[in-house]
Design a protein around this motif. Sequence first.
Motif, PDB file in Angstrom:
ATOM      1  N   ALA A 111       0.827  -1.208   0.000  1.00  0.00           N
ATOM      2  CA  ALA A 111       0.000   0.000   0.000  1.00  0.00           C
ATOM      3  C   ALA A 111       0.861   1.257   0.000  1.00  0.00           C
ATOM      4  CB  ALA A 111      -0.931  -0.002   1.219  1.00  0.00           C
ATOM      5  N   VAL A 112       1.914   1.263   0.808  1.00  0.00           N
ATOM      6  CA  VAL A 112       2.823   2.420   0.852  1.00  0.00           C
ATOM      7  C   VAL A 112       3.455   2.644  -0.520  1.00  0.00           C
ATOM      8  CG1 VAL A 112       5.027   3.254   1.777  1.00  0.00           C
ATOM      9  CG2 VAL A 112       3.301   2.321   3.329  1.00  0.00           C
ATOM     10  N   GLN A 113       3.910   1.562  -1.147  1.00  0.00           N
ATOM     11  CA  GLN A 113       4.529   1.693  -2.470  1.00  0.00           C
ATOM     12  C   GLN A 113       3.536   2.208  -3.507  1.00  0.00           C
ATOM     13  OE1 GLN A 113       6.386  -2.050  -3.417  1.00  0.00           O
ATOM     14  NE2 GLN A 113       7.934  -1.831  -1.835  1.00  0.00           N
ATOM     15  N   ALA A 114       2.304   1.714  -3.470  1.00  0.00           N
ATOM     16  CA  ALA A 114       1.289   2.153  -4.436  1.00  0.00           C
ATOM     17  C   ALA A 114       0.958   3.629  -4.252  1.00  0.00           C
ATOM     18  CB  ALA A 114       0.031   1.299  -4.289  1.00  0.00           C
ATOM     19  N   LEU A 122       0.096  12.582  -6.832  1.00  0.00           N
ATOM     20  CA  LEU A 122       0.169  13.437  -5.644  1.00  0.00           C
ATOM     21  C   LEU A 122       0.049  12.551  -4.401  1.00  0.00           C
ATOM     22  CD1 LEU A 122      -2.147  16.373  -6.772  1.00  0.00           C
ATOM     23  CD2 LEU A 122       0.326  16.452  -6.481  1.00  0.00           C
ATOM     24  N   PRO A 123       1.161  11.933  -3.987  1.00  0.00           N
ATOM     25  CA  PRO A 123       1.082  11.011  -2.845  1.00  0.00           C
ATOM     26  C   PRO A 123       0.695  11.714  -1.554  1.00  0.00           C
ATOM     27  CG  PRO A 123       3.361  11.364  -3.505  1.00  0.00           C
ATOM     28  CD  PRO A 123       2.507  12.073  -4.514  1.00  0.00           C
ATOM     29  N   ASP A 124      -0.160  11.062  -0.776  1.00  0.00           N
ATOM     30  CA  ASP A 124      -0.599  11.582   0.526  1.00  0.00           C
ATOM     31  C   ASP A 124       0.481  11.222   1.549  1.00  0.00           C
ATOM     32  OD1 ASP A 124      -1.758  12.074   2.975  1.00  0.00           O
ATOM     33  OD2 ASP A 124      -3.724  11.269   2.414  1.00  0.00           O
ATOM     34  N   MET A 125       1.360  12.164   1.830  1.00  0.00           N
ATOM     35  CA  MET A 125       2.500  11.903   2.704  1.00  0.00           C
ATOM     36  C   MET A 125       2.070  11.596   4.142  1.00  0.00           C
ATOM     37  SD  MET A 125       4.712  11.865   0.457  1.00  0.00           S
ATOM     38  CE  MET A 125       6.190  11.578   1.396  1.00  0.00           C
ATOM     39  N   LEU A 126       0.967  12.202   4.583  1.00  0.00           N
ATOM     40  CA  LEU A 126       0.468  11.923   5.927  1.00  0.00           C
ATOM     41  C   LEU A 126       0.010  10.464   6.030  1.00  0.00           C
ATOM     42  CD1 LEU A 126      -0.168  13.028   8.717  1.00  0.00           C
ATOM     43  CD2 LEU A 126      -2.405  13.736   7.860  1.00  0.00           C
ATOM     44  N   LEU A 127      -0.710  10.005   5.017  1.00  0.00           N
ATOM     45  CA  LEU A 127      -1.161   8.614   4.993  1.00  0.00           C
ATOM     46  C   LEU A 127       0.035   7.664   4.933  1.00  0.00           C
ATOM     47  CD1 LEU A 127      -3.355   6.485   4.888  1.00  0.00           C
ATOM     48  CD2 LEU A 127      -3.508   6.857   2.415  1.00  0.00           C
ATOM     49  N   ILE A 128       1.019   7.995   4.121  1.00  0.00           N
ATOM     50  CA  ILE A 128       2.226   7.162   4.021  1.00  0.00           C
ATOM     51  C   ILE A 128       2.914   7.083   5.386  1.00  0.00           C
ATOM     52  CG2 ILE A 128       4.559   7.061   3.059  1.00  0.00           C
ATOM     53  CD1 ILE A 128       3.370   8.066   0.407  1.00  0.00           C
TER      54      ILE A 128
END
Length: 69
Positions: free
Chosen positions: A27-30, A36-42
Amino acid sequence: MNDDLSEAALHAHLSMLRQDHADLDAAVQAIALSPLPDMLLIARLKRKKLALKDEIARIEDQLNPDIIA
């Protein structure tokens, strides 16, 4: 060894934790590959992965204790 969990139950739980860890990693890789990756979610997912890794290590130590002679 923990009285309320048998060795077989610990192995089963360990297997489940390892799968959860691998799922979080995927999930982190996807998410990281999105435009626009959600850095908070990561960051949250990475914290969960770390907690799982700690629990995996704790159970592995419980199953294979170091014997100091």
